[in-house]
Design an enzyme around this catalytic site. Structure first.
Site, PDB file in Angstrom:
ATOM      1  N   ASN A  21       1.234 -34.437  -8.301  1.00  0.00           N
ATOM      2  CA  ASN A  21       1.474 -35.347  -9.566  1.00  0.00           C
ATOM      3  C   ASN A  21       2.912 -35.213  -9.445  1.00  0.00           C
ATOM      4  O   ASN A  21       3.895 -34.481  -9.507  1.00  0.00           O
ATOM      5  CB  ASN A  21       1.406 -34.177 -10.729  1.00  0.00           C
ATOM      6  CG  ASN A  21       2.014 -34.809 -11.937  1.00  0.00           C
ATOM      7  OD1 ASN A  21       2.265 -36.108 -12.227  1.00  0.00           O
ATOM      8  ND2 ASN A  21       2.270 -33.933 -12.963  1.00  0.00           N
ATOM      9  N   TRP A  22       3.231 -36.616  -9.226  1.00  0.00           N
ATOM     10  CA  TRP A  22       4.774 -36.944  -8.469  1.00  0.00           C
ATOM     11  C   TRP A  22       5.745 -37.139  -9.955  1.00  0.00           C
ATOM     12  O   TRP A  22       6.859 -37.144  -9.900  1.00  0.00           O
ATOM     13  CB  TRP A  22       4.903 -38.198  -8.011  1.00  0.00           C
ATOM     14  CG  TRP A  22       4.440 -37.936  -6.532  1.00  0.00           C
ATOM     15  CD1 TRP A  22       3.887 -36.842  -5.851  1.00  0.00           C
ATOM     16  CD2 TRP A  22       4.361 -38.958  -5.509  1.00  0.00           C
ATOM     17  NE1 TRP A  22       3.294 -37.123  -4.813  1.00  0.00           N
ATOM     18  CE2 TRP A  22       3.854 -38.530  -4.285  1.00  0.00           C
ATOM     19  CE3 TRP A  22       4.845 -40.469  -5.533  1.00  0.00           C
ATOM     20  CZ2 TRP A  22       3.595 -39.232  -3.093  1.00  0.00           C
ATOM     21  CZ3 TRP A  22       4.512 -41.327  -4.344  1.00  0.00           C
ATOM     22  CH2 TRP A  22       4.052 -40.533  -3.163  1.00  0.00           C
ATOM     23  N   LYS A  23       5.088 -37.288 -11.292  1.00  0.00           N
ATOM     24  CA  LYS A  23       5.803 -37.402 -12.482  1.00  0.00           C
ATOM     25  C   LYS A  23       6.931 -38.476 -12.141  1.00  0.00           C
ATOM     26  O   LYS A  23       6.568 -39.616 -11.635  1.00  0.00           O
ATOM     27  CB  LYS A  23       6.694 -36.125 -12.597  1.00  0.00           C
ATOM     28  CG  LYS A  23       5.881 -34.762 -12.511  1.00  0.00           C
ATOM     29  CD  LYS A  23       6.686 -33.546 -12.877  1.00  0.00           C
ATOM     30  CE  LYS A  23       5.606 -32.234 -12.748  1.00  0.00           C
ATOM     31  NZ  LYS A  23       6.149 -31.113 -13.429  1.00  0.00           N
ATOM     32  N   HIS A  79      -1.205 -33.915 -19.585  1.00  0.00           N
ATOM     33  CA  HIS A  79      -0.177 -32.870 -19.057  1.00  0.00           C
ATOM     34  C   HIS A  79       0.529 -32.163 -20.120  1.00  0.00           C
ATOM     35  O   HIS A  79       1.054 -33.083 -21.160  1.00  0.00           O
ATOM     36  CB  HIS A  79       0.477 -33.800 -18.241  1.00  0.00           C
ATOM     37  CG  HIS A  79       1.382 -32.980 -17.066  1.00  0.00           C
ATOM     38  ND1 HIS A  79       2.694 -32.784 -17.685  1.00  0.00           N
ATOM     39  CD2 HIS A  79       1.191 -32.464 -15.884  1.00  0.00           C
ATOM     40  CE1 HIS A  79       3.159 -31.698 -16.647  1.00  0.00           C
ATOM     41  NE2 HIS A  79       2.430 -31.687 -15.787  1.00  0.00           N
ATOM     42  N   GLU A 112       3.783 -32.016 -20.248  1.00  0.00           N
ATOM     43  CA  GLU A 112       5.117 -32.595 -20.713  1.00  0.00           C
ATOM     44  C   GLU A 112       4.904 -33.935 -21.464  1.00  0.00           C
ATOM     45  O   GLU A 112       5.759 -34.380 -22.430  1.00  0.00           O
ATOM     46  CB  GLU A 112       5.778 -33.202 -19.245  1.00  0.00           C
ATOM     47  CG  GLU A 112       6.167 -32.104 -18.276  1.00  0.00           C
ATOM     48  CD  GLU A 112       6.322 -32.316 -16.794  1.00  0.00           C
ATOM     49  OE1 GLU A 112       6.026 -33.444 -16.385  1.00  0.00           O
ATOM     50  OE2 GLU A 112       6.403 -31.156 -16.322  1.00  0.00           O
ATOM     51  N   GLU A 130      -2.774 -25.244 -16.289  1.00  0.00           N
ATOM     52  CA  GLU A 130      -1.349 -25.188 -15.769  1.00  0.00           C
ATOM     53  C   GLU A 130      -0.609 -24.382 -16.987  1.00  0.00           C
ATOM     54  O   GLU A 130      -0.080 -25.252 -18.069  1.00  0.00           O
ATOM     55  CB  GLU A 130      -0.892 -26.521 -15.955  1.00  0.00           C
ATOM     56  CG  GLU A 130      -1.617 -27.621 -14.794  1.00  0.00           C
ATOM     57  CD  GLU A 130      -0.609 -28.493 -14.589  1.00  0.00           C
ATOM     58  OE1 GLU A 130      -0.494 -28.814 -12.966  1.00  0.00           O
ATOM     59  OE2 GLU A 130      -0.043 -29.322 -15.197  1.00  0.00           O
ATOM     60  N   GLY A 135       7.017 -26.207 -12.666  1.00  0.00           N
ATOM     61  CA  GLY A 135       8.428 -26.288 -12.494  1.00  0.00           C
ATOM     62  C   GLY A 135       9.541 -25.500 -12.526  1.00  0.00           C
ATOM     63  O   GLY A 135      10.833 -25.570 -12.283  1.00  0.00           O
ATOM     64  N   SER A 190       3.942 -24.316 -10.265  1.00  0.00           N
ATOM     65  CA  SER A 190       4.535 -23.868  -9.078  1.00  0.00           C
ATOM     66  C   SER A 190       3.801 -23.233  -7.827  1.00  0.00           C
ATOM     67  O   SER A 190       3.888 -22.301  -7.415  1.00  0.00           O
ATOM     68  CB  SER A 190       5.650 -22.557  -9.635  1.00  0.00           C
ATOM     69  OG  SER A 190       6.592 -22.949 -10.640  1.00  0.00           O
TER      70      SER A 190
END
Ligand code: PEP
Length: 251
Positions: free
Chosen positions: A11-13, A99, A101, A171, A177, A211
């Site tokens: 997942n590159w965001k 997600h 975020e 998650e 992160g 992480s």
């Protein structure tokens, strides 16, 4: 790790433009080719890089494409949104939904995430439903109940046949992160609770995310109910992502 083929998704965001994506793929595909072929690998670049990613990936097809979000609507007056049919043009195989975020910054609700899951399934793509608790919820002792409520809220009404096509990514929000990964036993405990939530989840891939690194990935996928990873930071560098996957599956 025993439920179908293991799956690792990067997942590159909001990282990498189209040319950076091409450079990543040039470096990554030869490394991915050395990973046993039954291991499924996908990358989720930003929408603007999906076209160049699709072109760069198509000669080998070793690595699949994922999107980081999609609209629940098929088309129309939804400024800034992307429809499933637009992802299909680039052979997108997976869509990450829910997600943390997006739940936080875009205030996505379980109901909205559920609508996106249904749109994704209807378009023949696989939703990766992300769920997880905050640190406060974990410390209060409600982590499992919280995560199961997220799942029920988003996909509780799906029929069994559709539910069996999901990928679920656990998650813990406090591990994303932050460098503070969740210990494997706690991740396994949650993965098992998710699997036991309904019989349709008996064989779905359940991923861990938060992480995950080359140094710790093997320990997660050794757990009986963890079938791979949803990987953020460590998926941005081709060598690190390949090492993570290769190390995890060698274990
Ligand atoms: C993620 O964003 O899905 C994630 C797991 O990030 P990281 O690996 O950087 O914690």
């Amino acid at each position: 790790m025993s439920h179908g083929a293991p799956l690792f998704v990067g997942n590159w965001k909001m990282n990498k433009n189209a040319s950076q994506t091409r450079s990543f793929i040039e470096a990554f595909v030869p490394l991915a080719d050395a990973i046993p072929p039954h291991i499924r690998i996908a990358i989720a670049p930003p929408f603007t890089a999906l076209g160049s990613a699709a072109a760069a990936l198509s000669p080998s097809r070793r690595v699949a494409l994922a999107a980081q979000n999609v609209s629940e609507f098929p088309e129309g007056a939804y400024t800034g949104e992307i429809a499933v049919s637009m992802l299909a043009e680039f052979d997108v195989a997976y869509v990450i939904l829910g997600h943390s975020e997006r739940r936080l910054y875009q205030r996505e609700s379980d109901a909205e995430i559920g609508a996106k899951v249904r749109a994704t399934l209807a378009a023949g793509m696989t939703p990766i439903l992300a769920v997880g608790e905050s640190l406060a919820v974990r410390e209060e002792g409600h982590a499992v109940a919280h995560v199961l409520a997220q799942i029920d809220g988003a996909v509780g009404a799906l029929d069994d046949e559709s539910a069996a096509q999901l990928v679920i990514a656990y998650e813990p929000v406090w591990a994303i992160g932050t460098g503070k990964n969740c210990d494997c036993e706690r991740a396994q405990e949650m993965a098992l609770a998710i699997r036991q939530r309904r019989s349709a989840f008996a064989e779905i891939p359940i991923l861990y995310g938060g992480s995950m690194k080359p140094e710790n990935a093997a320990a997660y996928v050794r757990m009986p109910d963890i079938d791979g990873g949803l990987v953020g930071g460590a998926s941005l560098d081709p060598r690190s992502f390949a090492d993570l996957i290769a190390g995890a599956v060698a274990a």
